[in-house]
Scaffold this motif. Structure first.
Motif, PDB file in Angstrom:
ATOM      1  N   ALA A   1      83.397  -5.605  69.942  1.00  0.00           N
ATOM      2  CA  ALA A   1      84.140  -4.868  70.824  1.00  0.00           C
ATOM      3  C   ALA A   1      83.920  -3.221  70.486  1.00  0.00           C
ATOM      4  O   ALA A   1      83.412  -2.398  71.470  1.00  0.00           O
ATOM      5  CB  ALA A   1      85.268  -5.153  71.058  1.00  0.00           C
ATOM      6  N   VAL A   2      84.185  -2.834  69.080  1.00  0.00           N
ATOM      7  CA  VAL A   2      83.998  -1.598  68.820  1.00  0.00           C
ATOM      8  C   VAL A   2      82.462  -1.184  69.011  1.00  0.00           C
ATOM      9  O   VAL A   2      82.429  -0.225  69.446  1.00  0.00           O
ATOM     10  CB  VAL A   2      84.459  -1.407  67.272  1.00  0.00           C
ATOM     11  CG1 VAL A   2      84.389   0.175  67.074  1.00  0.00           C
ATOM     12  CG2 VAL A   2      85.833  -1.761  67.362  1.00  0.00           C
ATOM     13  N   ALA A   3      81.430  -2.179  68.559  1.00  0.00           N
ATOM     14  CA  ALA A   3      79.992  -1.784  68.475  1.00  0.00           C
ATOM     15  C   ALA A   3      79.724  -1.416  69.855  1.00  0.00           C
ATOM     16  O   ALA A   3      79.030  -0.570  70.264  1.00  0.00           O
ATOM     17  CB  ALA A   3      79.314  -2.887  67.985  1.00  0.00           C
ATOM     18  N   ASN A   4      80.101  -2.181  71.189  1.00  0.00           N
ATOM     19  CA  ASN A   4      79.651  -2.236  72.391  1.00  0.00           C
ATOM     20  C   ASN A   4      80.471  -0.732  72.894  1.00  0.00           C
ATOM     21  O   ASN A   4      79.763  -0.315  73.798  1.00  0.00           O
ATOM     22  CB  ASN A   4      80.475  -3.180  73.225  1.00  0.00           C
ATOM     23  CG  ASN A   4      79.572  -4.291  72.951  1.00  0.00           C
ATOM     24  OD1 ASN A   4      78.518  -4.445  72.590  1.00  0.00           O
ATOM     25  ND2 ASN A   4      80.443  -5.808  73.118  1.00  0.00           N
ATOM     26  N   HIS A   5      81.698  -0.415  72.691  1.00  0.00           N
ATOM     27  CA  HIS A   5      82.154   0.955  73.046  1.00  0.00           C
ATOM     28  C   HIS A   5      81.668   2.103  72.590  1.00  0.00           C
ATOM     29  O   HIS A   5      81.240   3.008  72.955  1.00  0.00           O
ATOM     30  CB  HIS A   5      83.725   0.824  72.637  1.00  0.00           C
ATOM     31  CG  HIS A   5      84.484   2.208  72.927  1.00  0.00           C
ATOM     32  ND1 HIS A   5      84.912   2.030  74.392  1.00  0.00           N
ATOM     33  CD2 HIS A   5      84.709   3.069  72.521  1.00  0.00           C
ATOM     34  CE1 HIS A   5      85.509   3.435  74.399  1.00  0.00           C
ATOM     35  NE2 HIS A   5      85.367   4.031  73.273  1.00  0.00           N
ATOM     36  N   VAL A   6      81.082   1.937  71.180  1.00  0.00           N
ATOM     37  CA  VAL A   6      80.337   3.110  70.503  1.00  0.00           C
ATOM     38  C   VAL A   6      78.788   3.113  71.235  1.00  0.00           C
ATOM     39  O   VAL A   6      78.511   4.235  71.298  1.00  0.00           O
ATOM     40  CB  VAL A   6      80.210   2.911  69.113  1.00  0.00           C
ATOM     41  CG1 VAL A   6      79.510   3.754  68.393  1.00  0.00           C
ATOM     42  CG2 VAL A   6      81.559   3.101  68.305  1.00  0.00           C
ATOM     43  N   ALA A   7      78.422   1.922  71.452  1.00  0.00           N
ATOM     44  CA  ALA A   7      77.062   2.014  72.319  1.00  0.00           C
ATOM     45  C   ALA A   7      76.941   2.779  73.651  1.00  0.00           C
ATOM     46  O   ALA A   7      76.258   3.432  73.850  1.00  0.00           O
ATOM     47  CB  ALA A   7      76.510   0.676  72.427  1.00  0.00           C
ATOM     48  N   ASP A   8      78.286   2.496  74.040  1.00  0.00           N
ATOM     49  CA  ASP A   8      78.641   3.186  75.520  1.00  0.00           C
ATOM     50  C   ASP A   8      79.043   4.693  75.436  1.00  0.00           C
ATOM     51  O   ASP A   8      78.877   5.493  76.490  1.00  0.00           O
ATOM     52  CB  ASP A   8      79.519   2.329  76.290  1.00  0.00           C
ATOM     53  CG  ASP A   8      79.039   0.885  76.563  1.00  0.00           C
ATOM     54  OD1 ASP A   8      77.779   0.603  76.815  1.00  0.00           O
ATOM     55  OD2 ASP A   8      79.905   0.238  77.126  1.00  0.00           O
ATOM     56  N   HIS A   9      79.371   5.115  74.299  1.00  0.00           N
ATOM     57  CA  HIS A   9      79.816   6.386  74.083  1.00  0.00           C
ATOM     58  C   HIS A   9      79.010   6.985  72.747  1.00  0.00           C
ATOM     59  O   HIS A   9      79.754   7.412  71.719  1.00  0.00           O
ATOM     60  CB  HIS A   9      81.302   6.526  73.929  1.00  0.00           C
ATOM     61  CG  HIS A   9      81.904   6.041  75.222  1.00  0.00           C
ATOM     62  ND1 HIS A   9      82.295   4.707  75.476  1.00  0.00           N
ATOM     63  CD2 HIS A   9      82.653   6.678  76.185  1.00  0.00           C
ATOM     64  CE1 HIS A   9      82.859   4.462  76.476  1.00  0.00           C
ATOM     65  NE2 HIS A   9      83.180   5.922  77.172  1.00  0.00           N
ATOM     66  N   PRO A  10      78.086   7.201  72.877  1.00  0.00           N
ATOM     67  CA  PRO A  10      77.176   7.746  71.476  1.00  0.00           C
ATOM     68  C   PRO A  10      77.643   9.293  71.186  1.00  0.00           C
ATOM     69  O   PRO A  10      77.466   9.312  70.043  1.00  0.00           O
ATOM     70  CB  PRO A  10      75.614   7.835  72.052  1.00  0.00           C
ATOM     71  CG  PRO A  10      75.829   8.007  73.424  1.00  0.00           C
ATOM     72  CD  PRO A  10      76.911   7.250  73.985  1.00  0.00           C
TER      73      PRO A  10
END
Length: 360
Positions: A215-224
């Protein structure tokens, strides 16, 4: 009774002396700067560093305390779980000392030593529920005595500490990044809907933090824009500008809350299953985390239990906890032969002590 403790399970080389439950002295060498170049521990490098610094630390400690190997009543060594090559350095060194001096060898379960470490600072009240939260393990135990641990719940994949490490790495925080997550988390209120509390919708006491990491990885990918371009140094984190700092603080606070509340839920569930205990013991590297400490204080207060938390210096790997656990085992009459095996992570540490008359 004097016990020397040796710790080489991962990337900290440490020795310590305990006499009748009191810490006489300790020496520690960390490999953080070495492994920071790679963003994580490199097992072969860790083993070589242990081999290089352990003899020096031992000599320094013995010189500082004015003792010789012949003055020891036992040598306690972390036998596992951990990195096999690293463990073998410490176990081999301990065997050599015992062979040369004739003193007893005591193999110590590294995980149990973490949970017994607060006994250096105050009374341990048994029976206790123990929560170990570290980089490689998230476990709960029913602890009846220093030699009686019943595993209740365990890590199925990613431990809480690994989730902290991987989250910090995704954001390019300095290594090790857990403390930077904790520091920033204190600057914001968590968004409790941002990340899931993993593996709680089931009746088990086991832990799995892989879903939270995803979930963190997905959030970080959406907010580089949250990510440092290269691995940051501590000053770069300290100098973060206002808006970006606030956004990162919100992410860190939300992640911190998800971990801490997951632990709270599982510990509450474990307490209902085991019945009456006298205390809640929390230990391991993640036990230094502010959110985790506060969550466990809430649990203990709600159940009328004594909360036993180690000081921050005893949360991370150290020689004092091994020496103290060895002293408790020696008091109970537990020792090992020179055929003691090192136990890597993933294998159960056996209860293969030789029993002798308890020592005073």
């Amino acid at each position: 009774m004097r016990i020397l403790g040796i710790e080489t399970s991962c990337d900290e080389t440490a020795v310590a002396l305990v006499e009748d439950g009191r810490l006489l002295g300790e020496r520690l060498a960390t490999q953080v700067d070495t492994h920071a170049l790679f963003g994580g521990v490199v097992p072969e490098i860790a083993s070589r560093e242990h081999l290089r610094v352990l003899p020096r630390l031992y000599r320094q400690l013995m010189d500082a305390t004015g003792l010789r190997a012949e003055d020891l009543d036992g040598v306690a060594v972390a036998r596992g779980p951990g990195l096999l090559g690293s463990l073998l350095v410490g176990v081999s060194f301990a065997k050599g000392l015992c062979l040369a001096s004739g003193t007893d060898l005591i193999g110590v379960n590294h995980l149990w030593a973490h949970l017994l470490a607060p006994g250096l600072e105050g009374e341990l009240r048994f029976p206790a529920l123990g929560l170990l939260v570290s980089g490689g393990h998230t476990h709960t135990y029913l602890i009846q005595s220093p030699t009686e641990f019943e595993l209740l719940g365990r890590t199925l994949d990613d431990a809480a500490g690994e989730a902290f490490d991987k989250t910090a790495k995704m954001l390019n925080f300095p290594y090790p990044g857990g403390r930077f997550i904790d520091d920033l988390a204190r600057e914001a209120e968590p968004d409790t809907g941002l990340f899931p509390r993993p593996y709680i919708d089931n009746p088990t006491l086991d832990f799995s933090f892989s879903g939270l990491k995803t979930a963190v990885a997905n959030h970080v990918a959406d907010h580089p824009e949250l990510v440092f371009e290269t691995m940051a140094d501590p000053q770069a984190v300290a100098d973060l500008p206002g808006e970006r700092r606030a956004a990162l603080a919100r992410v860190c606070a939300s992640f911190n809350w998800a971990v801490a509340d997951t632990l709270r839920i599982k510990v509450e569930r474990a307490l209902k299953r085991v019945g009456a205990v006298r205390s809640l013991i929390v230990a391991g590297g993640v036990a230094a985390n502010t959110g985790v400490r506060e969550a466990m204080r809430t649990v203990a207060d709600g159940h009328g239990l004594a909360l036993t938390l180690p000081s921050l210096s005893l949360c991370t790997d150290n020689g004092a906890m091994i020496a103290h656990a060895g002293w408790l085992l020696a008091k109970a009459g537990c020792r090992h032969g020179l055929d003691l095996e090192a136990i890597p992570r993933g294998r159960i540490v056996p209860l293969d002590w030789e029993r002798a008359a308890p020592k005073g």
